[in-house]
Motif scaffolding. Structure first.
Motif, PDB file in Angstrom:
ATOM      1  N   ARG A 108       0.842  -1.205   0.000  1.00 34.76           N
ATOM      2  CA  ARG A 108       0.000   0.000   0.000  1.00 34.76           C
ATOM      3  C   ARG A 108       0.874   1.251   0.000  1.00 34.76           C
ATOM      4  O   ARG A 108       0.629   2.202  -0.744  1.00 34.76           O
ATOM      5  CB  ARG A 108      -0.899   0.041   1.228  1.00 34.76           C
ATOM      6  CG  ARG A 108      -2.099  -0.873   1.218  1.00 34.76           C
ATOM      7  CD  ARG A 108      -2.947  -0.600   2.455  1.00 34.76           C
ATOM      8  NE  ARG A 108      -3.431   0.777   2.439  1.00 34.76           N
ATOM      9  CZ  ARG A 108      -3.671   1.515   3.527  1.00 34.76           C
ATOM     10  NH1 ARG A 108      -3.447   1.011   4.733  1.00 34.76           N
ATOM     11  NH2 ARG A 108      -4.113   2.747   3.419  1.00 34.76           N
ATOM     12  N   GLY A 109       1.885   1.250   0.850  1.00 35.26           N
ATOM     13  CA  GLY A 109       2.774   2.401   0.940  1.00 35.26           C
ATOM     14  C   GLY A 109       3.492   2.687  -0.365  1.00 35.26           C
ATOM     15  O   GLY A 109       3.832   3.837  -0.658  1.00 35.26           O
ATOM     16  N   LEU A 110       3.713   1.651  -1.155  1.00 32.85           N
ATOM     17  CA  LEU A 110       4.379   1.793  -2.454  1.00 32.85           C
ATOM     18  C   LEU A 110       3.395   2.132  -3.565  1.00 32.85           C
ATOM     19  O   LEU A 110       3.772   2.175  -4.734  1.00 32.85           O
ATOM     20  CB  LEU A 110       5.126   0.495  -2.796  1.00 32.85           C
ATOM     21  CG  LEU A 110       6.342   0.204  -1.917  1.00 32.85           C
ATOM     22  CD1 LEU A 110       6.833  -1.223  -2.130  1.00 32.85           C
ATOM     23  CD2 LEU A 110       7.457   1.204  -2.200  1.00 32.85           C
ATOM     24  N   GLY A 111       2.123   2.365  -3.174  1.00 39.76           N
ATOM     25  CA  GLY A 111       1.119   2.736  -4.165  1.00 39.76           C
ATOM     26  C   GLY A 111       0.563   1.559  -4.938  1.00 39.76           C
ATOM     27  O   GLY A 111       0.104   1.728  -6.082  1.00 39.76           O
ATOM     28  N   ARG A 112       0.610   0.370  -4.325  1.00 39.25           N
ATOM     29  CA  ARG A 112       0.115  -0.829  -5.008  1.00 39.25           C
ATOM     30  C   ARG A 112      -0.986  -1.504  -4.179  1.00 39.25           C
ATOM     31  O   ARG A 112      -0.805  -2.627  -3.680  1.00 39.25           O
ATOM     32  CB  ARG A 112       1.270  -1.802  -5.253  1.00 39.25           C
ATOM     33  CG  ARG A 112       2.398  -1.211  -6.089  1.00 39.25           C
ATOM     34  CD  ARG A 112       3.376  -2.255  -6.576  1.00 39.25           C
ATOM     35  NE  ARG A 112       4.159  -2.867  -5.525  1.00 39.25           N
ATOM     36  CZ  ARG A 112       5.480  -2.755  -5.394  1.00 39.25           C
ATOM     37  NH1 ARG A 112       6.161  -1.992  -6.233  1.00 39.25           N
ATOM     38  NH2 ARG A 112       6.122  -3.376  -4.423  1.00 39.25           N
ATOM     39  N   PRO A 113      -2.133  -0.821  -3.970  1.00 40.92           N
ATOM     40  CA  PRO A 113      -3.204  -1.404  -3.150  1.00 40.92           C
ATOM     41  C   PRO A 113      -3.762  -2.703  -3.727  1.00 40.92           C
ATOM     42  O   PRO A 113      -4.211  -3.576  -2.982  1.00 40.92           O
ATOM     43  CB  PRO A 113      -4.270  -0.308  -3.120  1.00 40.92           C
ATOM     44  CG  PRO A 113      -4.013   0.522  -4.332  1.00 40.92           C
ATOM     45  CD  PRO A 113      -2.523   0.504  -4.498  1.00 40.92           C
ATOM     46  N   ALA A 143      -6.599  -0.665   1.797  1.00 43.74           N
ATOM     47  CA  ALA A 143      -6.364  -0.771   0.357  1.00 43.74           C
ATOM     48  C   ALA A 143      -7.624  -0.412  -0.417  1.00 43.74           C
ATOM     49  O   ALA A 143      -7.558   0.260  -1.461  1.00 43.74           O
ATOM     50  CB  ALA A 143      -5.906  -2.189   0.016  1.00 43.74           C
ATOM     51  N   ARG A 144      -8.763  -0.856   0.078  1.00 43.24           N
ATOM     52  CA  ARG A 144     -10.036  -0.497  -0.568  1.00 43.24           C
ATOM     53  C   ARG A 144     -10.233   1.018  -0.574  1.00 43.24           C
ATOM     54  O   ARG A 144     -10.653   1.613  -1.576  1.00 43.24           O
ATOM     55  CB  ARG A 144     -11.205  -1.171   0.157  1.00 43.24           C
ATOM     56  CG  ARG A 144     -11.269  -2.679   0.015  1.00 43.24           C
ATOM     57  CD  ARG A 144     -11.640  -3.097  -1.389  1.00 43.24           C
ATOM     58  NE  ARG A 144     -11.834  -4.540  -1.486  1.00 43.24           N
ATOM     59  CZ  ARG A 144     -11.991  -5.188  -2.647  1.00 43.24           C
ATOM     60  NH1 ARG A 144     -11.975  -4.502  -3.782  1.00 43.24           N
ATOM     61  NH2 ARG A 144     -12.157  -6.500  -2.659  1.00 43.24           N
ATOM     62  N   ARG A 145      -9.912   1.654   0.533  1.00 45.54           N
ATOM     63  CA  ARG A 145     -10.041   3.115   0.613  1.00 45.54           C
ATOM     64  C   ARG A 145      -9.045   3.789  -0.333  1.00 45.54           C
ATOM     65  O   ARG A 145      -9.365   4.808  -0.948  1.00 45.54           O
ATOM     66  CB  ARG A 145      -9.848   3.589   2.050  1.00 45.54           C
ATOM     67  CG  ARG A 145     -10.957   3.141   2.979  1.00 45.54           C
ATOM     68  CD  ARG A 145     -10.771   3.629   4.405  1.00 45.54           C
ATOM     69  NE  ARG A 145     -10.936   5.080   4.519  1.00 45.54           N
ATOM     70  CZ  ARG A 145     -10.988   5.726   5.681  1.00 45.54           C
ATOM     71  NH1 ARG A 145     -10.869   5.051   6.819  1.00 45.54           N
ATOM     72  NH2 ARG A 145     -11.149   7.025   5.711  1.00 45.54           N
ATOM     73  N   ASP A 146      -7.853   3.236  -0.441  1.00 46.33           N
ATOM     74  CA  ASP A 146      -6.868   3.779  -1.378  1.00 46.33           C
ATOM     75  C   ASP A 146      -7.416   3.783  -2.802  1.00 46.33           C
ATOM     76  O   ASP A 146      -7.109   4.678  -3.598  1.00 46.33           O
ATOM     77  CB  ASP A 146      -5.581   2.943  -1.361  1.00 46.33           C
ATOM     78  CG  ASP A 146      -4.832   3.036  -0.044  1.00 46.33           C
ATOM     79  OD1 ASP A 146      -5.107   3.969   0.738  1.00 46.33           O
ATOM     80  OD2 ASP A 146      -3.978   2.163   0.205  1.00 46.33           O
ATOM     81  N   MET A 147      -8.219   2.788  -3.113  1.00 45.07           N
ATOM     82  CA  MET A 147      -8.762   2.633  -4.459  1.00 45.07           C
ATOM     83  C   MET A 147     -10.085   3.356  -4.637  1.00 45.07           C
ATOM     84  O   MET A 147     -10.718   3.252  -5.689  1.00 45.07           O
ATOM     85  CB  MET A 147      -8.923   1.135  -4.767  1.00 45.07           C
ATOM     86  CG  MET A 147      -7.603   0.373  -4.759  1.00 45.07           C
ATOM     87  SD  MET A 147      -7.800  -1.433  -4.741  1.00 45.07           S
ATOM     88  CE  MET A 147      -8.534  -1.715  -6.346  1.00 45.07           C
ATOM     89  N   GLY A 148     -10.516   4.072  -3.591  1.00 45.32           N
ATOM     90  CA  GLY A 148     -11.780   4.811  -3.671  1.00 45.32           C
ATOM     91  C   GLY A 148     -13.005   3.948  -3.452  1.00 45.32           C
ATOM     92  O   GLY A 148     -14.135   4.391  -3.710  1.00 45.32           O
TER      93      GLY A 148
END
Length: 260
Positions: A108-113, A143-148
């Motif tokens: 996630r931190g690397l932008g890969r949710p 991760a779900r939140r990262d993806m909207g």
């Protein structure tokens, strides 16, 4: 890096100490002291902890506990690529799955949710203990939140552990994450309820749930030091005004004398 005199190396966990027995005694002591410093600083000074972890890593890179400590220090410093590499190395050495959730969070931190979600559905998750499974659920929801996908994040957090009335080490964080997701979804009343439940479970202050709850209730906290500074500033302004009045009075007096 300097080691304080009060650090002996004996403070480390017995399992880690046992791992270090494969090293020469003096070397093991040096590594242990650096690992103690990592543990001591990781919350308050992540960069300092990272520095000590690099020393330990140079001294004993073949010890799994050292690779794990280096991973957590890098993770705390938001060096997610480096952290992931260290966690993978530690996992290869031990064959365990305990680091699986934090490895997913590094993704996630690397932008890969999406990669984090793939890991949440992997067979390794079934081998985790209850705490690890809850941690994995938190990472997946993040991760779900990262993806909207906010609604999916809320559903992900809905679980027997969330519904349980018993308080476990993970309870406060799980309730907090659920409340935060509800609030972002605009479900303020439900969010308030769950922030309150998080406060009840947060016995060691691991979250700022009480502050979030107070914010929702419209309560404003004023720092006592800020109040004192404001009063001192106000008093200073009053003194300055008095001085200005005195100066004005003196100037008027001088003018009268000159005219006389």
């Amino acid at each position: 890096m300097p080691i304080p005199e009060d650090v002996t190396g004996e403070e480390i966990d017995k399992d880690v100490r046992q791992e270090l027995q494969s090293l020469p005694k003096t070397l093991a002591e040096d590594v242990a002291k650096n690992l103690v410093m990592v543990a001591r600083l990781i919350d308050e000074d992540p960069e300092g902890a990272y520095g000590y972890s690099r020393v330990a890593l140079r001294l004993a890179s073949r010890v799994a506990a050292v690779r794990e400590a280096a991973g957590f220090a890098a993770y705390a410093s938001q060096k997610y690529g480096e952290a992931l590499a260290e966690f993978r190395a530690a996992r290869r050495m031990t064959g365990g799955v305990e680091l699986w959730p934090v490895m997913a969070d590094c993704e996630r931190g690397l932008g890969r949710p999406e990669k984090a979600l793939d890991m949440a559905g992997a067979p390794e998750v079934q081998k985790l203990d209850k705490a690890g499974q809850v941690e994995m659920r938190l990472v997946a929801a993040g991760a779900r939140r990262d993806m909207g996908q906010l609604d999916a994040a809320i559903v992900t957090l809905q679980s027997p552990e969330l519904a349980s009335n018993s308080v476990q080490p993970w309870t406060a964080r799980l309730r907090y994450a659920y409340a935060d997701a509800l609030l972002e979804a605009g479900r303020k009343n439900e969010a308030r309820e769950w922030f309150a439940k998080a406060v009840e479970a947060d016995r060691d202050g691991s979250t700022d749930a009480s502050d979030r709850l107070a914010e929702l209730d419209g309560v404003e906290f004023v720092d006592a030091m800020d109040e004192d500074e404001a009063e001192a500033s106000s008093a200073s302004v009053e003194v300055d005004d008095d001085e200005v009045d005195d100066e004005d009075g003196d100037e008027d007096g001088d003018d009268d004398r000159d005219r006389g």
